[in-house]
Design a protein around this motif. Structure first.
Motif, PDB file in Angstrom:
ATOM      1  N   LEU A 214       0.825  -1.204   0.000  1.00 60.74           N
ATOM      2  CA  LEU A 214       0.000   0.000   0.000  1.00 60.74           C
ATOM      3  C   LEU A 214       0.860   1.255   0.000  1.00 60.74           C
ATOM      4  O   LEU A 214       0.566   2.221  -0.717  1.00 60.74           O
ATOM      5  CB  LEU A 214      -0.962   0.021   1.186  1.00 60.74           C
ATOM      6  CG  LEU A 214      -2.003   1.149   1.076  1.00 60.74           C
ATOM      7  CD1 LEU A 214      -2.973   0.885  -0.073  1.00 60.74           C
ATOM      8  CD2 LEU A 214      -2.778   1.344   2.373  1.00 60.74           C
ATOM      9  N   TRP A 215       1.944   1.262   0.772  1.00 59.73           N
ATOM     10  CA  TRP A 215       2.818   2.439   0.766  1.00 59.73           C
ATOM     11  C   TRP A 215       3.460   2.626  -0.611  1.00 59.73           C
ATOM     12  O   TRP A 215       3.607   3.767  -1.091  1.00 59.73           O
ATOM     13  CB  TRP A 215       3.888   2.332   1.848  1.00 59.73           C
ATOM     14  CG  TRP A 215       3.427   2.807   3.193  1.00 59.73           C
ATOM     15  CD1 TRP A 215       3.296   2.071   4.337  1.00 59.73           C
ATOM     16  CD2 TRP A 215       3.027   4.148   3.541  1.00 59.73           C
ATOM     17  NE1 TRP A 215       2.843   2.868   5.374  1.00 59.73           N
ATOM     18  CE2 TRP A 215       2.676   4.146   4.913  1.00 59.73           C
ATOM     19  CE3 TRP A 215       2.935   5.343   2.828  1.00 59.73           C
ATOM     20  CZ2 TRP A 215       2.237   5.286   5.586  1.00 59.73           C
ATOM     21  CZ3 TRP A 215       2.500   6.496   3.495  1.00 59.73           C
ATOM     22  CH2 TRP A 215       2.160   6.450   4.851  1.00 59.73           C
ATOM     23  N   ALA A 216       3.837   1.533  -1.267  1.00 58.69           N
ATOM     24  CA  ALA A 216       4.402   1.639  -2.613  1.00 58.69           C
ATOM     25  C   ALA A 216       3.362   2.180  -3.589  1.00 58.69           C
ATOM     26  O   ALA A 216       3.670   3.029  -4.442  1.00 58.69           O
ATOM     27  CB  ALA A 216       4.915   0.276  -3.076  1.00 58.69           C
ATOM     28  N   ALA A 217       2.128   1.711  -3.467  1.00 57.08           N
ATOM     29  CA  ALA A 217       1.052   2.189  -4.348  1.00 57.08           C
ATOM     30  C   ALA A 217       0.752   3.659  -4.096  1.00 57.08           C
ATOM     31  O   ALA A 217       0.492   4.422  -5.043  1.00 57.08           O
ATOM     32  CB  ALA A 217      -0.205   1.348  -4.137  1.00 57.08           C
ATOM     33  N   ARG A 218       0.784   4.094  -2.839  1.00 57.73           N
ATOM     34  CA  ARG A 218       0.594   5.510  -2.521  1.00 57.73           C
ATOM     35  C   ARG A 218       1.709   6.352  -3.138  1.00 57.73           C
ATOM     36  O   ARG A 218       1.462   7.430  -3.690  1.00 57.73           O
ATOM     37  CB  ARG A 218       0.565   5.715  -1.000  1.00 57.73           C
ATOM     38  CG  ARG A 218      -0.727   5.290  -0.312  1.00 57.73           C
ATOM     39  CD  ARG A 218      -0.588   5.453   1.189  1.00 57.73           C
ATOM     40  NE  ARG A 218      -1.851   5.259   1.895  1.00 57.73           N
ATOM     41  CZ  ARG A 218      -1.990   5.303   3.222  1.00 57.73           C
ATOM     42  NH1 ARG A 218      -0.924   5.538   3.984  1.00 57.73           N
ATOM     43  NH2 ARG A 218      -3.169   5.117   3.786  1.00 57.73           N
ATOM     44  N   TYR A 219       2.940   5.864  -3.035  1.00 58.77           N
ATOM     45  CA  TYR A 219       4.065   6.610  -3.611  1.00 58.77           C
ATOM     46  C   TYR A 219       3.895   6.773  -5.121  1.00 58.77           C
ATOM     47  O   TYR A 219       4.080   7.874  -5.670  1.00 58.77           O
ATOM     48  CB  TYR A 219       5.383   5.893  -3.308  1.00 58.77           C
ATOM     49  CG  TYR A 219       6.564   6.528  -4.003  1.00 58.77           C
ATOM     50  CD1 TYR A 219       7.154   7.677  -3.500  1.00 58.77           C
ATOM     51  CD2 TYR A 219       7.070   5.992  -5.196  1.00 58.77           C
ATOM     52  CE1 TYR A 219       8.222   8.288  -4.153  1.00 58.77           C
ATOM     53  CE2 TYR A 219       8.131   6.593  -5.856  1.00 58.77           C
ATOM     54  CZ  TYR A 219       8.698   7.736  -5.329  1.00 58.77           C
ATOM     55  OH  TYR A 219       9.744   8.340  -5.982  1.00 58.77           O
ATOM     56  N   ILE A 220       3.544   5.701  -5.797  1.00 60.17           N
ATOM     57  CA  ILE A 220       3.360   5.762  -7.247  1.00 60.17           C
ATOM     58  C   ILE A 220       2.245   6.741  -7.602  1.00 60.17           C
ATOM     59  O   ILE A 220       2.361   7.519  -8.559  1.00 60.17           O
ATOM     60  CB  ILE A 220       3.071   4.352  -7.803  1.00 60.17           C
ATOM     61  CG1 ILE A 220       4.334   3.483  -7.703  1.00 60.17           C
ATOM     62  CG2 ILE A 220       2.578   4.416  -9.249  1.00 60.17           C
ATOM     63  CD1 ILE A 220       4.115   2.020  -8.025  1.00 60.17           C
ATOM     64  N   LEU A 221       1.167   6.747  -6.815  1.00 60.87           N
ATOM     65  CA  LEU A 221       0.071   7.679  -7.073  1.00 60.87           C
ATOM     66  C   LEU A 221       0.514   9.125  -6.849  1.00 60.87           C
ATOM     67  O   LEU A 221       0.144  10.024  -7.624  1.00 60.87           O
ATOM     68  CB  LEU A 221      -1.130   7.330  -6.187  1.00 60.87           C
ATOM     69  CG  LEU A 221      -2.411   8.133  -6.426  1.00 60.87           C
ATOM     70  CD1 LEU A 221      -2.851   8.069  -7.883  1.00 60.87           C
ATOM     71  CD2 LEU A 221      -3.523   7.635  -5.503  1.00 60.87           C
ATOM     72  N   GLU A 222       1.305   9.361  -5.817  1.00 63.05           N
ATOM     73  CA  GLU A 222       1.844  10.711  -5.587  1.00 63.05           C
ATOM     74  C   GLU A 222       2.675  11.167  -6.784  1.00 63.05           C
ATOM     75  O   GLU A 222       2.586  12.326  -7.219  1.00 63.05           O
ATOM     76  CB  GLU A 222       2.716  10.735  -4.322  1.00 63.05           C
ATOM     77  CG  GLU A 222       1.951  10.628  -3.015  1.00 63.05           C
ATOM     78  CD  GLU A 222       1.433  11.975  -2.514  1.00 63.05           C
ATOM     79  OE1 GLU A 222       1.403  12.953  -3.293  1.00 63.05           O
ATOM     80  OE2 GLU A 222       1.050  12.036  -1.337  1.00 63.05           O
ATOM     81  N   ARG A 223       3.481  10.280  -7.329  1.00 59.89           N
ATOM     82  CA  ARG A 223       4.338  10.631  -8.466  1.00 59.89           C
ATOM     83  C   ARG A 223       3.509  10.914  -9.717  1.00 59.89           C
ATOM     84  O   ARG A 223       3.820  11.816 -10.498  1.00 59.89           O
ATOM     85  CB  ARG A 223       5.324   9.499  -8.724  1.00 59.89           C
ATOM     86  CG  ARG A 223       6.429   9.367  -7.688  1.00 59.89           C
ATOM     87  CD  ARG A 223       7.512  10.417  -7.869  1.00 59.89           C
ATOM     88  NE  ARG A 223       8.066  10.383  -9.221  1.00 59.89           N
ATOM     89  CZ  ARG A 223       9.033   9.550  -9.634  1.00 59.89           C
ATOM     90  NH1 ARG A 223       9.565   8.686  -8.764  1.00 59.89           N
ATOM     91  NH2 ARG A 223       9.478   9.595 -10.870  1.00 59.89           N
ATOM     92  N   ILE A 224       2.458  10.138  -9.930  1.00 58.30           N
ATOM     93  CA  ILE A 224       1.619  10.335 -11.117  1.00 58.30           C
ATOM     94  C   ILE A 224       0.843  11.648 -11.014  1.00 58.30           C
ATOM     95  O   ILE A 224       0.752  12.402 -11.990  1.00 58.30           O
ATOM     96  CB  ILE A 224       0.676   9.128 -11.315  1.00 58.30           C
ATOM     97  CG1 ILE A 224       1.492   7.906 -11.742  1.00 58.30           C
ATOM     98  CG2 ILE A 224      -0.406   9.439 -12.350  1.00 58.30           C
ATOM     99  CD1 ILE A 224       0.713   6.611 -11.777  1.00 58.30           C
ATOM    100  N   THR A 225       0.294  11.946  -9.848  1.00 58.58           N
ATOM    101  CA  THR A 225      -0.419  13.216  -9.685  1.00 58.58           C
ATOM    102  C   THR A 225       0.544  14.400  -9.777  1.00 58.58           C
ATOM    103  O   THR A 225       0.169  15.475 -10.247  1.00 58.58           O
ATOM    104  CB  THR A 225      -1.189  13.266  -8.351  1.00 58.58           C
ATOM    105  OG1 THR A 225      -0.290  12.975  -7.260  1.00 58.58           O
ATOM    106  CG2 THR A 225      -2.323  12.255  -8.335  1.00 58.58           C
TER     107      THR A 225
END
Length: 356
Positions: A214-225
């Motif tokens: 979940l933390w990895a998925a949150r990081y990827i979402l932060e980068r995409i936004t």
């Protein structure tokens, strides 16, 4: 394609065996994600083979200026969807130079709970439903909403399609595919009840890996936004009034719950969760009192209740679980900004290890 895009998309393997590892950790607020990159001599697939690293903890609210060094311990590796090739994302947790976990390192305690022999034998599965809101960058107002105004009332937006119902789908789909590329066990996405709000699900994952993913998925979402020029919010109630909040519903089962007679095990686990309701609420995310009001598919924060197919309960049991006499349940209390290490390990501790 511009020169900048060409350089960003360079395939390093054409010219060198070296790779880039992006070390990721949770910052001082407990909800912010920090990262920095380093060059390694070649591909790595085992976190234990990665070097430890350090950073300035005084700049993240995690150490005083006169003793600012915090050490990063690599714990999980994912493929890097941004740099691609053999480059990697590395989920780390944080320690003092003496090897003690710093206060914001919630992974260390969670790992101890998940390594307990009794917990290991129960093979705890988690499915985490991460809700979030996309905001317009300069005004911090939900994506697709008129600036200073409101869209039509809730109803058409949940799992909706169309330019007047779904705002930010390109970000959502980019994130979905990037997580699959990275090796994260992302299991789905959907538009949420409030326009501009979305959800992705991670799992089923076992034990500590659910928090890492979940933390990895949150990081990827932060980068995409970041690339999209949109602000990502995990606030549990970003807009006051007659609008749904954002949660992180946590689906959970153990080997005993998934086996014959598991429904009785589930009911005993829920009873334990009820006895520790206040302790769990205190650990389930900041600002959750604005979301858990008894309205908008929530139970009141001071009330614990469970039910079958009841989305207004603290704990929801599915119809299939009731019918089959085994399965899983959903803890609907965690806020969208919860720490998955804290929530998942606390549920395991309460339902498996804790003796009332």
């Amino acid at each position: 394609m511009s020169l900048l895009s060409e350089l960003i998309n360079l395939n390093l393997s054409d010219s060198t065996e070296k790779i880039i590892a992006e070390y990721i950790w949770v910052g001082g607020s407990g909800t912010d994600i920090r990262s920095k990159g380093r060059t390694l001599s070649g591909p790595v697939s085992d976190p234990s083979k990665l070097p430890k690293w350090n950073y300035d903890g005084s700049s993240t609210g995690q150490a005083p200026g006169e003793d600012s060094e915090v050490i990063l311990y690599p714990q999980a590796i994912f493929k890097d969807p941004f740099r691609r090739g053999n480059n990697i994302l590395v989920i780390c947790d944080t320690y003092t130079p003496a090897g003690e976990p710093i206060p914001t390192n919630k992974r260390c305690k969670a790992a101890k709970i998940f390594s307990h022999p009794v917990v290991v034998a129960e093979v705890p599965w988690y499915g985490l439903e991460q809700e979030y809101t996309l905001l317009q960058k300069d005004v911090k107002w939900p994506l697709g909403w008129p600036i200073g105004g409101y869209p039509g009332p809730q109803g058409p937006y949940y799992c909706g399609a169309g330019v007047d119902k779904a705002f930010g789908r390109d970000i959502v789909d980019a994130h979905y595919k990037a997580c699959l590329y990275a090796g994260i066990n992302i299991s789905g996405i959907n538009g949420e009840v409030m326009p501009g709000q979305w959800e992705f699900q991670v799992g089923p994952s076992v034990g500590i890996s659910s928090g890492d993913e979940l933390w990895a998925a949150r990081y990827i979402l932060e980068r995409i936004t970041e690339v999209a020029g949109v602000v990502l919010s995990f606030d549990p109630k970003p807009i006051q009034g007659d609008w749904n909040g954002a949660g992180a519903h946590t689906n959970y089962s153990t080997k005993s719950m998934r086996s014959e007679g598991g429904y009785e095990v589930i009911k005993k686990a829920i009873e334990k969760l009820g006895l520790r309701h206040k302790e769990h609420i205190a650990a389930y995310g900041e600002g959750n009192e604005r979301r858990l009001t008894g309205r908008h598919e929530t139970a009141d924060i001071n009330t614990f209740k469970w039910g079958v197919a009841n989305r207004g309960a603290s704990i929801r049991v599915g119809r299939d679980t009731e019918k089959e006499g085994k399965g899983y349940f959903e803890d609907r209390r965690p806020a969208s900004n919860m720490d998955p290490y804290v929530v998942t390990s606390m549920i395991a501790e309460t339902t498996i290890l804790w003796k009332p």
